[in-house]
Design a protein around this motif. Structure first.
Motif, mmCIF file in Angstrom:
data_model
loop_
_atom_site.group_PDB
_atom_site.id
_atom_site.type_symbol
_atom_site.label_atom_id
_atom_site.label_comp_id
_atom_site.label_asym_id
_atom_site.label_seq_id
_atom_site.Cartn_x
_atom_site.Cartn_y
_atom_site.Cartn_z
ATOM 1 N N VAL A 125 -1.979 1.118 -1.539
ATOM 2 C CA VAL A 125 -2.059 0.757 -2.959
ATOM 3 C C VAL A 125 -0.780 0.028 -3.390
ATOM 4 O O VAL A 125 0.306 0.613 -3.344
ATOM 5 C CB VAL A 125 -2.265 2.023 -3.834
ATOM 6 C CG1 VAL A 125 -2.250 1.657 -5.313
ATOM 7 C CG2 VAL A 125 -3.563 2.720 -3.474
ATOM 8 N N PRO A 126 -0.875 -1.237 -3.814
ATOM 9 C CA PRO A 126 0.305 -1.936 -4.349
ATOM 10 C C PRO A 126 0.790 -1.235 -5.617
ATOM 11 O O PRO A 126 -0.017 -0.667 -6.363
ATOM 12 C CB PRO A 126 -0.216 -3.336 -4.677
ATOM 13 C CG PRO A 126 -1.490 -3.472 -3.904
ATOM 14 C CD PRO A 126 -2.059 -2.096 -3.816
ATOM 15 N N ARG A 127 2.110 -1.294 -5.865
ATOM 16 C CA ARG A 127 2.607 -0.579 -7.049
ATOM 17 C C ARG A 127 3.786 -1.282 -7.691
ATOM 18 O O ARG A 127 4.505 -2.055 -7.049
ATOM 19 C CB ARG A 127 2.974 0.858 -6.666
ATOM 20 C CG ARG A 127 4.116 1.014 -5.695
ATOM 21 C CD ARG A 127 3.883 2.153 -4.707
ATOM 22 N NE ARG A 127 3.021 1.759 -3.635
ATOM 23 C CZ ARG A 127 3.092 2.228 -2.383
ATOM 24 N NH1 ARG A 127 3.986 3.125 -2.066
ATOM 25 N NH2 ARG A 127 2.288 1.802 -1.457
ATOM 26 N N ILE A 128 3.939 -1.004 -8.998
ATOM 27 C CA ILE A 128 5.137 -1.414 -9.727
ATOM 28 C C ILE A 128 5.846 -0.132 -10.159
ATOM 29 O O ILE A 128 5.239 0.938 -10.213
ATOM 30 C CB ILE A 128 4.809 -2.321 -10.935
ATOM 31 C CG1 ILE A 128 3.870 -1.620 -11.922
ATOM 32 C CG2 ILE A 128 4.217 -3.635 -10.481
ATOM 33 C CD1 ILE A 128 3.544 -2.446 -13.160
ATOM 34 N N VAL A 129 7.129 -0.252 -10.454
ATOM 35 C CA VAL A 129 7.954 0.926 -10.764
ATOM 36 C C VAL A 129 8.458 0.828 -12.200
ATOM 37 O O VAL A 129 8.881 -0.241 -12.646
ATOM 38 C CB VAL A 129 9.145 1.015 -9.780
ATOM 39 C CG1 VAL A 129 10.139 2.086 -10.214
ATOM 40 C CG2 VAL A 129 8.644 1.297 -8.365
ATOM 41 N N LEU A 285 -10.961 -8.273 -6.706
ATOM 42 C CA LEU A 285 -11.131 -9.416 -5.803
ATOM 43 C C LEU A 285 -9.944 -9.600 -4.857
ATOM 44 O O LEU A 285 -10.069 -10.215 -3.804
ATOM 45 C CB LEU A 285 -11.327 -10.704 -6.613
ATOM 46 C CG LEU A 285 -12.719 -10.944 -7.194
ATOM 47 C CD1 LEU A 285 -12.698 -12.148 -8.108
ATOM 48 C CD2 LEU A 285 -13.744 -11.134 -6.083
ATOM 49 N N ASP A 286 -8.764 -9.095 -5.265
ATOM 50 C CA ASP A 286 -7.559 -9.250 -4.439
ATOM 51 C C ASP A 286 -7.479 -8.208 -3.330
ATOM 52 O O ASP A 286 -6.600 -8.282 -2.475
ATOM 53 C CB ASP A 286 -6.296 -9.142 -5.303
ATOM 54 C CG ASP A 286 -6.207 -10.258 -6.321
ATOM 55 O OD1 ASP A 286 -6.408 -11.417 -5.923
ATOM 56 O OD2 ASP A 286 -5.955 -9.971 -7.506
ATOM 57 N N ARG A 287 -8.375 -7.208 -3.388
ATOM 58 C CA ARG A 287 -8.357 -6.141 -2.379
ATOM 59 C C ARG A 287 -9.347 -6.475 -1.263
ATOM 60 O O ARG A 287 -10.343 -7.161 -1.493
ATOM 61 C CB ARG A 287 -8.732 -4.799 -3.018
ATOM 62 C CG ARG A 287 -7.812 -4.398 -4.154
ATOM 63 C CD ARG A 287 -6.471 -3.908 -3.656
ATOM 64 N NE ARG A 287 -6.579 -2.534 -3.177
ATOM 65 C CZ ARG A 287 -5.749 -1.990 -2.294
ATOM 66 N NH1 ARG A 287 -4.796 -2.714 -1.765
ATOM 67 N NH2 ARG A 287 -5.897 -0.736 -1.927
ATOM 68 N N PRO A 288 -9.101 -5.985 -0.047
ATOM 69 C CA PRO A 288 -10.045 -6.273 1.042
ATOM 70 C C PRO A 288 -11.413 -5.657 0.761
ATOM 71 O O PRO A 288 -11.500 -4.655 0.035
ATOM 72 C CB PRO A 288 -9.397 -5.603 2.263
ATOM 73 C CG PRO A 288 -8.087 -5.076 1.829
ATOM 74 C CD PRO A 288 -8.000 -5.145 0.355
#
Length: 696
Positions: A125-129, A285-288
């Motif tokens: 999971v991509p994340r921001i902090v 759409l950006d996820r596989p």
């Protein structure tokens, strides 16, 4: 149906008390979803709507809210921070596309921060902090920023820095943030509770700092973006839009984590986080594409793209029991789901009704939120299914796919309960079954002999919440007994044995021999396994191979010799067998395999295993000696100590048995100034005297 490029499915994850729920409340407020800001201390937040949550001031159950921010439709899941409720984080991360990880600027990276970060890594999971609480005494943005990389094996990149730090009464209080991409100073109007943002030029005294940190941001991006690197080498202009595009690509690939800052309690810095959710976190759409199997052809891998033209498939990630019909929370990955339709659940081989579709708000269906249909990439509440459980797939009845389920940790603590009278027994049984549907880390088993029911969970707080729900919410008259540890059993050595069946049954002489080896695995908490290593000429007829394997697996599930606790950390191999021309049948081979298993366990030496916990304690130096002394009395092994400003952090491993009531004990030892968190750390051998307390 929302446009796929505009959908953001995100979660707010963090250690307990980092401010997740406050961040969620502010997001609802600044997006116009509510007109007043709820507060955790007052019990007026939207997402902590359970009585237990409001009383304790913590999140226990994940909650989903929908909000609109600019062009983006955001499904936001607020998750608990306490380790006892880590299953709520697990199930949410399984279905999310991105996450906002919140850290306290004072406490920094804490134990549960590491746990949720690992869970996010597990699901890619991509994340921001968001570094929160910069208005607190002892806050240090730069120390936390420096800590994230080495502690979490991450690449944090500051895209904001704070102006001032600490409470209002200090000489340089926290009063806003600087956007390094645009080189602008953002101030949040206190009169509008931070809703109005004033954009100003960078204060003169901070111009140099801004350039230093902006250069660091660009230097990091050069390593991931050839386009930016070429422009820098050719001394061409790099615009803010180019920087944002490079951050987005790197963030979605998991190469960097953009870092922002603020104080959610005072409404500082929340709007830029929502902007960052839109700019940097992925749309469906950006996820596989998701992959699964056809249950009838398990070797065939099937994929589904987030497209309305694809066959429908989704994953049940949460169930909330309700009198009007259980609420099934479903993440739809492909196709569309319509009201009054049918779906198929391959895990249960059942067709399910999709009677109603609702938008979610917190843990309730949104008022006037009933919808006709929902498209790929969205999250919805479905009423109608009866058989599916958490982790099950729901798909098109003609195009079957089974997605990977959600795995949850084993329970570590149990408590015996019993109804005060027979009238309560049925009601208790029904209520516990409902809890099991709602919470995959809760279990309940009835002992027919004693009339008691053993309930199991992830920790003392978990069982305490269950206890309160039974008595307060459901009005049950139930007796509770002291919690007990969930032990396991393994073996200490190796053994090679032959099990025999040589019995007279009527006129028939039954005969079979089975030779096995039994040995410990490196990890005592690993799942026990049975292997068929008997060669074709090893004397075991093919028709009896599955019988022998099945019997050995049954014996593994039946528990060990010490007190019938579950067996783990051992490997059983079938080495050979012997059959007679007459009298060797299924029953004979089952008896021989069972006899071999029994002998093998005895010869290899049963070992009692107890659950071990990883403790992280943060304490002022003054109380260090008392806390370490207390840990030693609890059979703890101190793995590491490190100084963080005026506080010391102790990492220790201690048996769960010795940690009942530890949160109260540490408050007493430190006059309430130290804090502790714990998480499961596997199993190790229990002391001999503990094993002696159980009868062989």
């Amino acid at each position: 149906m929302a446009k796929l490029t505009q959908i953001r499915n995100i979660g707010i994850i963090a250690h307990i008390d980092a401010g997740k729920t406050t961040v969620t409340e502010r997001m609802l407020y600044v997006s116009g979803m509510k007109h007043r800001v709820g507060r955790v201390d007052s019990g007026t937040t939207d997402t902590d709507d359970d009585a237990e949550e409001q009383e304790r001031g913590i999140t226990i159950y994940s909650a989903c809210v929908k909000l609109k921010w600019g062009d983006y439709d955001i499904n936001l899941l607020d998750t608990p921070g306490h380790v006892d409720f880590t299953a709520e984080v697990e199930r949410c991360l399984r279905v999310l596309d991105g996450a906002v990880v919140v850290f306290s600027a004072r406490e920094g990276v804490e134990a549960q921060s590491e746990t949720v970060w690992r869970q996010a890594n597990k699901y890619g999971v991509p994340r921001i902090v968001f570094i929160n609480k910069l208005d607190r005494e002892g806050a240090d943005f730069y120390a936390v920023l420096d800590d994230i990389g080495p502690r979490l094996d991450a690449t944090p990149v500051a895209i904001q820095i704070p102006v001032g730090i600490g409470p209002a009464h200090t000489s340089n209080p926290f009063r806003g943030t600087i956007d390094l991409i645009e080189r602008k100073f953002l101030q949040f109007d206190p009169q509008s509770e931070g809703k109005q943002v004033q954009i100003q030029d960078v204060p003169e005294e901070m111009v140099d700092d801004v350039e230093v940190y902006r250069e660091q941001l660009l230097e990091t991006l050069y390593g991931f973006s050839n386009d930016l690197m070429e422009r820098a080498m050719n001394e061409q202009e790099i615009t803010p839009d180019m920087i944002r595009a490079a951050i987005r690509e790197s963030c979605i690939r998991g190469e960097i984590q953009p870092v922002m800052c603020g104080s959610a309690l005072h409404g500082i810095g929340v709007q830029p986080v929502l902007d960052a959710v839109g700019h940097f976190l992925p749309s469906p759409l950006d996820r596989p594409p998701v992959t699964g199997i056809d249950p009838k052809k398990p070797d065939v891998i099937i994929s589904r793209k987030p497209d309305l033209s694809e066959p429908m498939c989704g994953l049940v990630f949460k169930i909330l029991p309700a009198k009007t019909g259980d609420n099934y929370w479903i993440r739809l990955y492909s196709g569309s789901l319509k009201q009054n339709s049918r779906g198929y659940v391959p895990n249960r081989d059942k067709k399910e009704n999709v009677a109603q579709l609702w938008q979610l708000h917190a843990s309730k269906k949104e008022r006037d939120g009933q919808i006709e249909s929902v498209g790929a990439g969205d999250i919805v509440c479905v009423i109608g299914p009866r058989f599916a459980i958490t982790g099950d797939t729901i798909c098109d009845t003609r195009e079957i796919i089974e997605l990977p389920s959600i795995t949850f940790a084993d329970t570590v603590i149990s408590m015996a309960i019993e109804p005060e009278n027979t009238a309560e027994k049925k009601k208790l049984s029904e209520t516990l079954e409902m809890f099991k549907r709602q919470d995959p880390t809760f279990d309940a088993k009835e002992n027919e002999e004693t009339g008691q029911t053993l309930i199991s969970g992830m920790g003392e707080l978990h069982l305490e919440v269950i206890q309160h729900r039974l008595t307060r919410d459901f009005g049950l008259k139930v007796k509770f007994y002291k919690p007990r540890v969930n032990y396991r059993e393994t073996i200490g050595g190796k053994a090679e044995v032959v099990g025999v069946c040589n019995r007279q049954l009527g006129a028939t002489q039954m005969f079979a021999r089975v030779k096995i080896s039994i040995e410990p695995l490196e990890d005592p908490s690993a799942t026990a396994i049975v292997l068929d290593n008997c060669p074709p000429d090893g004397g075991l007829p093919d028709q009896f191979r599955p019988i022998v394997i099945d019997e050995l697996k049954n014996r593994l599930e039946g528990g060990g010799h010490i007190a019938g606790f579950p067996l783990s950390g051992l490997r059983v191999r079938v080495l050979g067998a012997e059959a007679a021309e007459e009298g060797s049948d299924d029953v004979a081979f089952r008896i021989a395999a069972s006899d071999a298993f029994e002998q093998g366990l005895k010869q290899a030496g049963p070992v009692l295993l107890e659950p071990l916990m990883r403790l992280e304690i943060t304490t002022p130096d003054d109380y260090m000696g008392d806390i370490v002394g207390d840990l030693q009395q609890r059979r703890a092994i101190i793995a590491k100590t490190e100084s963080r400003g005026m506080m010391t952090t102790i990492i220790a491993h201690a048996p769960l048995k010795e940690l009942f009531g530890y949160s109260s004990a540490i408050r007493s030892l430190s006059q309430g100034r130290a804090g502790a968190s714990m998480e499961p750390h596997g199993y190790h051998a229990a002391p001999a005297e503990d094993a002696a307390n159980f009868s062989f």
